[in-house]
Write a protein that holds these residues in place. Structure first.
Motif, PDB file in Angstrom:
ATOM      1  N   VAL A  60       0.814  -1.219   0.000  1.00 46.37           N
ATOM      2  CA  VAL A  60       0.000   0.000   0.000  1.00 46.37           C
ATOM      3  C   VAL A  60       0.845   1.266   0.000  1.00 46.37           C
ATOM      4  CG1 VAL A  60      -1.941  -1.124   1.118  1.00 46.37           C
ATOM      5  CG2 VAL A  60      -0.170  -0.060   2.526  1.00 46.37           C
ATOM      6  N   GLY A  61       2.124   1.157   0.407  1.00 45.22           N
ATOM      7  CA  GLY A  61       2.989   2.325   0.395  1.00 45.22           C
ATOM      8  C   GLY A  61       2.692   3.322   1.503  1.00 45.22           C
ATOM      9  N   MET A  62       3.443   4.446   1.496  1.00 43.21           N
ATOM     10  CA  MET A  62       3.294   5.508   2.500  1.00 43.21           C
ATOM     11  C   MET A  62       3.185   6.864   1.808  1.00 43.21           C
ATOM     12  SD  MET A  62       6.074   4.486   5.475  1.00 43.21           S
ATOM     13  CE  MET A  62       7.486   4.513   4.357  1.00 43.21           C
ATOM     14  N   ASP A  63       2.511   7.787   2.496  1.00 43.81           N
ATOM     15  CA  ASP A  63       2.529   9.174   2.051  1.00 43.81           C
ATOM     16  C   ASP A  63       3.312   9.995   3.072  1.00 43.81           C
ATOM     17  OD1 ASP A  63       0.856   9.522   4.229  1.00 43.81           O
ATOM     18  OD2 ASP A  63      -0.967   9.718   3.027  1.00 43.81           O
ATOM     19  N   SER A  64       3.363  11.290   2.850  1.00 45.06           N
ATOM     20  CA  SER A  64       4.141  12.167   3.733  1.00 45.06           C
ATOM     21  C   SER A  64       3.669  12.090   5.171  1.00 45.06           C
ATOM     22  CB  SER A  64       4.032  13.611   3.224  1.00 45.06           C
ATOM     23  OG  SER A  64       4.725  14.495   4.074  1.00 45.06           O
ATOM     24  N   ASN A  65       2.360  12.023   5.359  1.00 44.28           N
ATOM     25  CA  ASN A  65       1.799  11.944   6.708  1.00 44.28           C
ATOM     26  C   ASN A  65       2.207  10.651   7.420  1.00 44.28           C
ATOM     27  OD1 ASN A  65       0.331  13.772   8.254  1.00 44.28           O
ATOM     28  ND2 ASN A  65      -1.484  12.455   8.217  1.00 44.28           N
ATOM     29  N   ASP A  66       2.201   9.534   6.681  1.00 46.97           N
ATOM     30  CA  ASP A  66       2.598   8.248   7.260  1.00 46.97           C
ATOM     31  C   ASP A  66       4.039   8.285   7.736  1.00 46.97           C
ATOM     32  OD1 ASP A  66       0.127   7.004   6.805  1.00 46.97           O
ATOM     33  OD2 ASP A  66       0.683   6.492   4.747  1.00 46.97           O
ATOM     34  N   VAL A  67       4.899   8.891   6.934  1.00 44.51           N
ATOM     35  CA  VAL A  67       6.317   8.964   7.299  1.00 44.51           C
ATOM     36  C   VAL A  67       6.497   9.783   8.575  1.00 44.51           C
ATOM     37  CG1 VAL A  67       8.597   9.775   6.605  1.00 44.51           C
ATOM     38  CG2 VAL A  67       7.106   8.656   4.935  1.00 44.51           C
ATOM     39  N   LYS A  68       5.832  10.931   8.634  1.00 38.59           N
ATOM     40  CA  LYS A  68       6.007  11.833   9.784  1.00 38.59           C
ATOM     41  C   LYS A  68       5.387  11.261  11.062  1.00 38.59           C
ATOM     42  CE  LYS A  68       5.956  16.027   6.906  1.00 38.59           C
ATOM     43  NZ  LYS A  68       5.188  17.246   6.558  1.00 38.59           N
ATOM     44  N   SER A 114      11.731   5.159  -1.370  1.00 37.23           N
ATOM     45  CA  SER A 114      10.743   5.798  -2.240  1.00 37.23           C
ATOM     46  C   SER A 114       9.429   5.068  -2.063  1.00 37.23           C
ATOM     47  CB  SER A 114      11.190   5.729  -3.710  1.00 37.23           C
ATOM     48  OG  SER A 114      12.460   6.319  -3.877  1.00 37.23           O
ATOM     49  N   SER A 115       8.361   5.806  -1.762  1.00 37.58           N
ATOM     50  CA  SER A 115       7.089   5.149  -1.469  1.00 37.58           C
ATOM     51  C   SER A 115       5.935   5.947  -2.046  1.00 37.58           C
ATOM     52  CB  SER A 115       6.920   4.984   0.043  1.00 37.58           C
ATOM     53  OG  SER A 115       5.841   4.122   0.334  1.00 37.58           O
ATOM     54  N   LYS A 116       4.940   5.218  -2.495  1.00 37.07           N
ATOM     55  CA  LYS A 116       3.757   5.859  -3.097  1.00 37.07           C
ATOM     56  C   LYS A 116       2.506   5.167  -2.569  1.00 37.07           C
ATOM     57  CE  LYS A 116       1.272   8.043  -6.355  1.00 37.07           C
ATOM     58  NZ  LYS A 116      -0.073   7.550  -6.021  1.00 37.07           N
ATOM     59  N   LYS A 117       1.592   6.003  -2.047  1.00 39.44           N
ATOM     60  CA  LYS A 117       0.318   5.506  -1.557  1.00 39.44           C
ATOM     61  C   LYS A 117      -0.774   5.907  -2.534  1.00 39.44           C
ATOM     62  CE  LYS A 117      -2.237   5.360   2.826  1.00 39.44           C
ATOM     63  NZ  LYS A 117      -2.264   5.897   4.226  1.00 39.44           N
ATOM     64  N   LYS A 118      -1.722   5.041  -2.724  1.00 40.62           N
ATOM     65  CA  LYS A 118      -2.793   5.304  -3.680  1.00 40.62           C
ATOM     66  C   LYS A 118      -3.507   6.610  -3.347  1.00 40.62           C
ATOM     67  CE  LYS A 118      -6.768   3.057  -5.860  1.00 40.62           C
ATOM     68  NZ  LYS A 118      -7.626   1.852  -5.873  1.00 40.62           N
ATOM     69  N   GLY A 119      -3.634   7.497  -4.332  1.00 43.43           N
ATOM     70  CA  GLY A 119      -4.326   8.762  -4.129  1.00 43.43           C
ATOM     71  C   GLY A 119      -3.478   9.845  -3.494  1.00 43.43           C
ATOM     72  N   ALA A 120      -2.179   9.589  -3.272  1.00 45.86           N
ATOM     73  CA  ALA A 120      -1.311  10.582  -2.629  1.00 45.86           C
ATOM     74  C   ALA A 120      -0.035  10.744  -3.442  1.00 45.86           C
ATOM     75  CB  ALA A 120      -0.969  10.160  -1.205  1.00 45.86           C
ATOM     76  N   THR A 121       0.645  11.858  -3.203  1.00 43.46           N
ATOM     77  CA  THR A 121       1.917  12.115  -3.873  1.00 43.46           C
ATOM     78  C   THR A 121       3.012  11.239  -3.277  1.00 43.46           C
ATOM     79  OG1 THR A 121       1.256  14.426  -4.220  1.00 43.46           O
ATOM     80  CG2 THR A 121       3.615  13.907  -4.448  1.00 43.46           C
ATOM     81  N   GLY A 122       3.895  10.725  -4.137  1.00 43.52           N
ATOM     82  CA  GLY A 122       4.989   9.884  -3.679  1.00 43.52           C
ATOM     83  C   GLY A 122       5.975  10.658  -2.809  1.00 43.52           C
ATOM     84  N   VAL A 123       6.711   9.937  -1.977  1.00 45.59           N
ATOM     85  CA  VAL A 123       7.676  10.576  -1.084  1.00 45.59           C
ATOM     86  C   VAL A 123       9.011   9.845  -1.164  1.00 45.59           C
ATOM     87  CG1 VAL A 123       5.967  11.473   0.534  1.00 45.59           C
ATOM     88  CG2 VAL A 123       6.884   9.175   0.861  1.00 45.59           C
ATOM     89  N   THR A 145       6.575   0.340  -2.195  1.00 42.33           N
ATOM     90  CA  THR A 145       7.746   0.913  -1.542  1.00 42.33           C
ATOM     91  C   THR A 145       9.019   0.298  -2.117  1.00 42.33           C
ATOM     92  OG1 THR A 145       6.527   1.274   0.521  1.00 42.33           O
ATOM     93  CG2 THR A 145       8.930   1.225   0.672  1.00 42.33           C
ATOM     94  N   LYS A 146       9.992   1.167  -2.334  1.00 37.89           N
ATOM     95  CA  LYS A 146      11.303   0.733  -2.821  1.00 37.89           C
ATOM     96  C   LYS A 146      12.368   1.236  -1.850  1.00 37.89           C
ATOM     97  CE  LYS A 146      14.370   1.087  -6.851  1.00 37.89           C
ATOM     98  NZ  LYS A 146      14.501   1.663  -8.232  1.00 37.89           N
ATOM     99  N   ILE A 147      13.151   0.313  -1.303  1.00 34.99           N
ATOM    100  CA  ILE A 147      14.201   0.662  -0.345  1.00 34.99           C
ATOM    101  C   ILE A 147      15.558   0.397  -0.986  1.00 34.99           C
ATOM    102  CG2 ILE A 147      15.163   0.193   1.935  1.00 34.99           C
ATOM    103  CD1 ILE A 147      12.438  -0.865   2.775  1.00 34.99           C
ATOM    104  N   ILE A 148      16.384   1.402  -1.020  1.00 39.95           N
ATOM    105  CA  ILE A 148      17.748   1.250  -1.529  1.00 39.95           C
ATOM    106  C   ILE A 148      18.710   1.373  -0.357  1.00 39.95           C
ATOM    107  CG2 ILE A 148      19.518   2.134  -3.095  1.00 39.95           C
ATOM    108  CD1 ILE A 148      17.295   3.321  -4.808  1.00 39.95           C
ATOM    109  N   ILE A 149      19.441   0.312  -0.101  1.00 36.79           N
ATOM    110  CA  ILE A 149      20.420   0.300   0.986  1.00 36.79           C
ATOM    111  C   ILE A 149      21.807   0.322   0.366  1.00 36.79           C
ATOM    112  CG2 ILE A 149      21.233  -0.911   3.044  1.00 36.79           C
ATOM    113  CD1 ILE A 149      18.548  -2.350   3.146  1.00 36.79           C
ATOM    114  N   ASN A 150      22.518   1.414   0.561  1.00 42.14           N
ATOM    115  CA  ASN A 150      23.875   1.548   0.040  1.00 42.14           C
ATOM    116  C   ASN A 150      24.893   1.347   1.163  1.00 42.14           C
ATOM    117  OD1 ASN A 150      23.465   2.187  -2.797  1.00 42.14           O
ATOM    118  ND2 ASN A 150      22.528   4.094  -2.072  1.00 42.14           N
TER     119      ASN A 150
END
Length: 714
Positions: A60-68, A114-123, A145-150
């Motif tokens: 389902v991903g995350m939006d800005s509110n979910d992250v905060k 990088s994450s995108k929730k349906k109906g919201a802008t990606g973050v 959601t896409k996680i890049i671990i460097n």
């Protein structure tokens, strides 16, 4: 009044809840797999490339509110008990503590999500664990959601990827989310570890347990294909293929001394425990002789299941219960009751290596089975103890069922000597020329006798092996006793001039002062005001020191406790730290430095490590008694299923006579000390070889050094 809140540095949180909170990298990856599962993903991919790992899910991903509000809120979880995914499938959520995200810190130093929730802008969320940045990304269009671990902290080789895939196959117990792993050298689709039980193919018997907490009833059902149909005539009243029994756990447990509970408390605890189930696969390898003797159908199955007993909470296993740890104590049970299944009176116990399977509990129904704060196991409270005992009760039912069959079949092997015909072999041995004169019936009897003798010879060899194994155990006990004696001898040697008076000095001094009419005066308030001039206090302190010496002797005696000889999963760091503390306590002029790889856990008994290092340290001390200070260094690392040790000291090293062949010191009674016994290094070598390891190298210049390995037979 002002309300205050803690402020914690990001790097500190990452270190404590990430790097230090997970026992290994695989456990950290599992936490991220759980996050994707909870996000209702149906596909999760892990791409390993050089020092980078990319984890992608279609959840389902995350939006800005979910992250905060959620992602950045440590210790708070927004996850409920269960959710329904896009395929209308119910999932019980794995997360609950709100700290699993810090698994990223265990794996790498630089993270971009990088994450995108349906109906919201990606973050996009970026961190180096010193600070975090959040920004919007309008180019993200698909949910997930896409996680890049460097800058991965560890190198992921092909072998490690294969181990990770096996680990995930054991720890992930569902098929609602597909897991794919990509690596330059290998691509793997993770599959569930335990297949549907197939008798004769992956197991001989399938054992199913179901506990009903409302009725406090355990149902045990067994499906078996272990014995030939011929066995029916020896046990006609027993079903060789099916067995079922219901056990009243209240009746079973009410007299157990392990649980200090009233009948009402026991019933309440069992009710609170909740329903759970288990499925186990029994296998045993048999020789040709054993197959004929007990009418076994198979010598082995083609797809023998291994992996121990795994404890699952819904879709995922619980950390530290992934099959490596004998958390049911099967090894201990079999050692306490080593009787064979054919034993007429002894109770046969299934061996640890004969059983694989899974136990399944639920996050809500079995809420009293609680995680430890570090999520690396369960709180072994009264509920956990009852839980384990219920499972073992089901196993006992299986053991009784199987043993009853084997005992009845074994009756055919106990032929009355009076019923046996006169041995033809005796006749042939006394006069070999009679072989050509044997009748067909006699020739057949001779062949049967020779076959019997071969069986008895094989049985004798097996019994000899068992006896040798018991003697090995006895030798280990003697090693510990000898080492304890050597330590006691060393301390007694240092105290030989004072030993007789230590215990009586305090009482003798008090008696003398009383006889000289000085005791009352010395005990007066003006004479006891200052502690360093308080004679009664000083005498009392001296008496306490004497008591500590006695306590020290008791501690040494405790080193031969039976538990030291039980093979369990041991932390090498914990064992060496215990040894270090004891020696540094008793010898203030000795400093021991430990350099140990994180999380070296090995299945072994404690006595092996203790015997070896006690003798090495004692040897260093005795060879360097003239020094003011001695430094000992111990390095340990795990390699190829062995533990490699490098032990060294900065003492005078070996005598020059050993320069050409340092391994001579391993020979029995080899010593350069006038009053030496020459047993210490022999015991070190003997214990090392007995464990399946070897002495690799010994040097004796610029101090003493020995490199050796342990493993294989522990």
């Amino acid at each position: 009044m002002e309300e205050l809140k803690y402020i914690i540095e990001d790097s500190t949180i990452a270190e404590l809840l990430g790097v230090q909170n997970f026992t290994n990298d695989e456990s950290a990856v599992l936490e991220l797999v759980k996050n994707a599962y909870d996000a209702r993903a149906t596909l999760l991919t892990l791409h390993f490339e050089g020092s980078q790992l990319i984890i992608t899910d279609n959840g389902v991903g995350m939006d800005s509110n979910d992250v905060k509000i959620h992602w950045m809120h440590v210790g708070k979880s927004s996850k409920e008990y269960q959710v329904v995914d896009e395929n209308n499938k119910t999932r019980v959520l794995a997360g609950s503590k709100g700290v699993g995200r810090f698994a990223l810190s265990r794996l790498g130093r630089n993270i971009q999500i990088s994450s995108k929730k349906k109906g919201a802008t990606g973050v996009i969320w970026i961190t180096d664990w010193n600070g975090s940045i959040l920004s919007e990304d309008k180019d993200l269009h698909e949910s997930g959601t896409k996680i890049i671990i460097n800058n991965l902290r560890e190198k992921w080789s092909k072998k490690r990827i294969e181990n990770l895939a096996e680990f995930l196959s054991k720890t992930y117990n569902d098929n609602l989310m597909k897991i794919e792993i990509f690596h330059p050298d290998v691509d793997i689709v993770v599959k569930k570890y335990f297949p549907a039980p197939k008798l004769g193919k992956n197991c001989l018997s399938n054992i199913q347990l179901n506990f009903n907490s409302d009725k406090c009833i355990l149902t045990t059902e067994v499906q078996s294909d272990e014995f030939l149909n011929e066995a029916i005539k020896y046990c006609p009243e027993i079903n060789l293929h099916e067995f079922s029994i219901e056990t009243d756990i209240i009746d079973e447990f009410k007299s157990l001394k392990e649980f200090d509970l009233t009948l009402e408390e026991l019933q309440a605890h069992l009710s609170n425990l909740g329903n759970f189930s288990a499925e186990m696969y029994f296998n045993i390898n048999s020789t040709t002789v054993e197959m004929e003797k007990f009418l076994y159908k198979y010598s082995s199955v083609p797809e023998n299941l291994k992996g121990g007993i795994i404890l699952y909470r819904n879709a995922f296993s619980i950390s530290a219960y992934e099959g490596k740890k004998d958390w049911l104590g099967l090894g201990k049970r079999s050692r306490k009751s080593p009787a064979a299944a054919s034993h007429p009176t002894g109770s046969w116990r299934v061996r640890e290596n004969q059983l694989a399977g899974k136990v399944e509990i639920d996050k809500k129904k079995n809420a009293v089975l609680q995680d430890l704060s570090n999520r690396q196991g369960l709180d072994e409270n009264i509920y956990y103890q009852l839980f384990v005992e219920i499972i073992l009760t089901g196993l006992k039912e299986f053991e009784r069922y199987r043993q009853s069959i084997v005992r009845l079949i074994d009756v055919k092997n106990n032929v009355n000597p009076e019923d046996k015909p006169t041995p033809i072999s005796d006749k042939v041995v006394s006069n070999p020329t009679t072989v050509s004169q044997l009748s067909p019936k006699e020739a057949k009897q001779l062949a049967a006798e020779i076959k019997t003798y071969r069986k008895e010879s094989n049985d004798f060899k097996r019994e000899k092996a068992n006896v040798e194994q018991r003697y090995k155990y006895d030798v280990r006990i003697l090693n510990v006793l000898a080492t304890t004696g050597l330590k006691a001898s060393s301390i007694a040697h240092e105290m030989r001039n004072d030993r007789n008076s230590i215990a009586d000095n305090s009482n003798n001094i008090i008696s003398a002062l009383q006889e000289y009419d000085m005791w009352d005066e010395l005990s007066s308030p003006d004479k006891t005001e200052k502690s360093y001039k308080n004679i009664p206090y000083l005498i009392k302190s001296n008496s306490e020191v004497s008591a500590k010496i006695v306590a020290f002797m008791d501690t040494m005696l405790s080193e031969v406790e039976k538990k030291q000889f039980e093979s369990t999963w041991q932390s090498i760091g914990d064992l060496l730290n215990k040894i270090k503390q004891v020696w540094e306590r008793d010898y203030a002029w000795v400093s021991i430095k430990l350099q140990i790889e994180d999380d070296i856990v090995f299945k072994m008994s404690e006595d092996i490590v203790r015997v070896i290092f006690d003798n090495l340290i004692l040897n260093s001390i005795q060879q360097n008694e003239s020094k003011d200070h001695l430094n000992v260094n111990i390095i340990a690392r795990e390699q190829n299923n062995f533990i490699h040790f490098l032990y060294s000291d900065d003492g005078k090293g070996l005598d020059k006579k050993y320069n050409s062949n340092p391994r001579r010191i391993l020979e029995v009674h080899e010593t350069t000390r006038k009053n030496g016994h020459g047993l210490g290094m022999w015991i070190v070598n003997n214990t090392t070889v007995m464990s399946g390891g070897e002495i690799i190298q010994i040097t004796g210049q610029n101090g003493f050094s020995i490199e050796f390995s342990l493993g294989g037979n522990m």
